[in-house]
Scaffold this motif. Structure first.
Motif, short mmCIF file in Angstrom:
data_model
loop_
_atom_site.label_atom_id
_atom_site.label_comp_id
_atom_site.label_asym_id
_atom_site.label_seq_id
_atom_site.Cartn_x
_atom_site.Cartn_y
_atom_site.Cartn_z
N ILE A 10 -55.39 58.49 -51.59
CA ILE A 10 -56.03 58.74 -50.30
C ILE A 10 -56.76 57.46 -49.86
CG2 ILE A 10 -57.83 60.06 -49.13
CD1 ILE A 10 -57.03 62.44 -50.88
N GLY A 11 -56.61 57.12 -48.60
CA GLY A 11 -57.16 55.85 -48.12
C GLY A 11 -56.35 54.68 -48.63
N THR A 13 -54.66 52.37 -47.37
CA THR A 13 -54.74 51.05 -46.73
C THR A 13 -56.17 50.51 -46.74
OG1 THR A 13 -55.01 52.03 -44.53
CG2 THR A 13 -52.76 51.52 -45.24
N GLY A 14 -57.07 51.21 -47.42
CA GLY A 14 -58.47 50.80 -47.46
C GLY A 14 -58.76 49.76 -48.54
N ARG A 18 -55.64 50.33 -51.12
CA ARG A 18 -54.44 49.48 -51.05
C ARG A 18 -54.24 48.73 -52.36
NH1 ARG A 18 -55.78 44.12 -49.48
NH2 ARG A 18 -57.89 43.88 -48.65
N GLY A 35 -52.87 58.34 -45.37
CA GLY A 35 -53.80 57.80 -44.38
C GLY A 35 -53.65 58.57 -43.09
N ARG A 36 -54.58 58.37 -42.17
CA ARG A 36 -54.56 59.15 -40.94
C ARG A 36 -53.37 58.83 -40.06
NH1 ARG A 36 -60.61 58.52 -38.77
NH2 ARG A 36 -60.31 56.47 -39.74
N THR A 39 -49.40 54.96 -42.40
CA THR A 39 -48.99 53.57 -42.29
C THR A 39 -48.02 53.21 -43.40
OG1 THR A 39 -51.13 53.01 -41.33
CG2 THR A 39 -49.82 51.19 -42.22
N ARG A 48 -49.07 61.32 -43.76
CA ARG A 48 -50.26 61.48 -42.93
C ARG A 48 -51.24 62.41 -43.62
NH1 ARG A 48 -52.08 64.84 -38.74
NH2 ARG A 48 -53.61 63.76 -37.41
N ASP A 50 -55.55 63.67 -43.23
CA ASP A 50 -56.87 63.58 -42.58
C ASP A 50 -57.76 64.62 -43.23
OD1 ASP A 50 -59.12 63.81 -40.82
OD2 ASP A 50 -57.91 62.94 -39.21
#
Length: 279
Positions: A10-11, A13-14, A18, A35-36, A39, A48, A50
């Motif tokens: 979760i997250g 690309t954070g 990542r 990710g929301r 990506t 996706r 959220d």
């Protein structure tokens, strides 16, 4: 190594997500990168997700047996969304969960502390990563990064308190081990860099490496709270300013051997980080 089931990040690309995703893929593990906006991430299956949209949870959990959890950003009560998701994850067959928390928040404490407290009762295998302040807080478009670039200053209410700042690369390396080792840690892990630094020393290191003047500007608790509150909800701003006040009192003046013990290598230095990501 490969596994039939995937790890949900979760997250993805954070800041840590990542790096965890990249580490898992490099080690041969299947990853669902959540990710929301789903990506695309090289080597991973984008999905996706959220926290505030439970309809996105089912697809994210399909075919997953372990999960890396980054709490919803800016929430003072992340448990409101996270705990229902975690119960759904357990019912869907997830047996290992690794939660990103903070060295400043114990089990049962505020914010993600409530999730930490309940995690052992939800999963057979688990770990809570409690890193000190990220070195990445001083890079790119972060609040400190912007004030360094625009004002030549780091603003904090930490006075001369010291922090064992840690590189997100090291947090991710520990997370990969916690997710993939045969035996999960089944505990919380305090993660720090190799040394403690005051914000004045941080500023001096950045100034030396970049050739640009950078100073530490000391604020009161109230001044920092109001500064944060211009960008984030007041309750969350108050909590963050309170963490700085705790630093001033010595709460983060410590180092641990956790990174080296779990990864087999020492954590990176702040100077190395600055030369790589700031200078």
């Amino acid at each position: 190594m490969t596994t039939s089931n995937a790890t949900l990040v979760i997250g993805a690309t954070g800041t840590t997500g990542r790096r965890v995703t990249a580490g898992l893929i490099a080690a041969g593990y299947r990853v669902k990168a959540a990710g929301r906006s789903a990506t695309p991430v090289p080597g991973a299956q984008p999905v996706r997700f959220d926290w505030n949209e439970p309809a996105t949870w089912g697809e994210a959990l399909d075919g997953v047996d372990r999960v890396y959890l980054v709490p919803p950003i800016g929430s003072s009560d992340p448990g409101a969304a996270m705990l229902p998701f975690l119960r759904q994850a357990r019912a869907a067959g997830v047996h290992r969960a690794v939660l990103l928390s903070s060295s400043a928040i114990p089990a049962g404490g505020p914010a993600v502390g409530r999730v930490h407290e309940e995690l052992p009762g939800l999963f057979e295998e688990w770990a809570v990563l409690r890193p000190s302040w990220f070195m990445q807080n001083f890079a790119a478009s972060t609040p400190h990064g912007r004030s360094i670039r625009d004002e030549g200053a780091i603003m904090s209410a930490s006075d001369d308190g010291r922090v064992g700042f840690i590189d997100a690369e090291d947090i991710a390396a520990v997370a990969v081990r916690a997710l993939t080792d045969d035996q999960a840690p089944d505990t919380d892990l305090i993660l720090t860099g190799p040394q403690t630094l005051s914000y004045a020393e941080v500023a001096a290191t950045i100034a030396e490496a970049t050739g640009q003047p950078v100073v530490h500007r000391k604020l009161t608790f109230e001044e920092l709270r109001d500064r944060w509150a211009a960008e984030i909800p007041l309750e969350f701003a108050t909590m963050l300013a309170g963490m700085d006040r705790a630093i001033a009192g010595g709460a983060e003046d410590r180092t641990t051997d956790t990174v080296e013990r779990l990864t087999g290598r020492p954590p990176g230095t702040f100077r190395s980080f600055v030369e790589r990501e700031v200078a």
